[in-house]
Design an enzyme around this catalytic site. Sequence first.
Site, short mmCIF file in Angstrom:
data_model
loop_
_atom_site.label_atom_id
_atom_site.label_comp_id
_atom_site.label_asym_id
_atom_site.label_seq_id
_atom_site.Cartn_x
_atom_site.Cartn_y
_atom_site.Cartn_z
N TYR A 1 45.84 37.12 44.70
CA TYR A 1 46.03 37.35 46.05
C TYR A 1 46.91 38.44 46.16
O TYR A 1 47.06 38.90 47.43
CB TYR A 1 46.40 35.85 46.47
N HIS B 1 38.77 36.99 54.29
CA HIS B 1 39.29 36.21 52.88
C HIS B 1 39.68 37.53 51.96
O HIS B 1 39.08 38.42 51.84
CB HIS B 1 38.09 35.52 51.97
#
Length: 146
Positions: free
Chosen positions: A24, A104
Amino acid sequence: MVKKVLLINGPNLNLLGTREPEKYGTTSLSDIEKAAIEQAQLKKNDSEVLTYQNNTEGFIIDRIHEARRQGVGFIVINAGAYTHTSVGIRDALLGTAIPFIEVHITNVHQREPFRHQSYLSDKAVAVICGLGVYGYTAAIEYALNY
């Protein structure tokens, strides 16, 4: 042009910057939210981005309902794991009739099979995945010009 955009982040996204940085990245949610707010301010046309994060499905649904009362014209949502499980969030988005983009950070289609199913994407204006945190920038830019 949309004047008010709501950026919603779901479960565990409050851990951005420290949660699995190899997946991430190291940018915090606070940094993403600040950048989105600044992006709207740069438009110099009274546009604004409101931000919201919660780990609880019902609170996210309540916030989507509140968005309609606030005159929000567009929603950018990273529903996190609720993307793959929440009929309630889907119904809230449809019930308010506010257009939205699903975002996302990772490419969910390169991940576990259960992440390939989205309860939101068939109703979204667009889906952005796999661009890292830049996906938020792209989504906010689109929303502000919608």
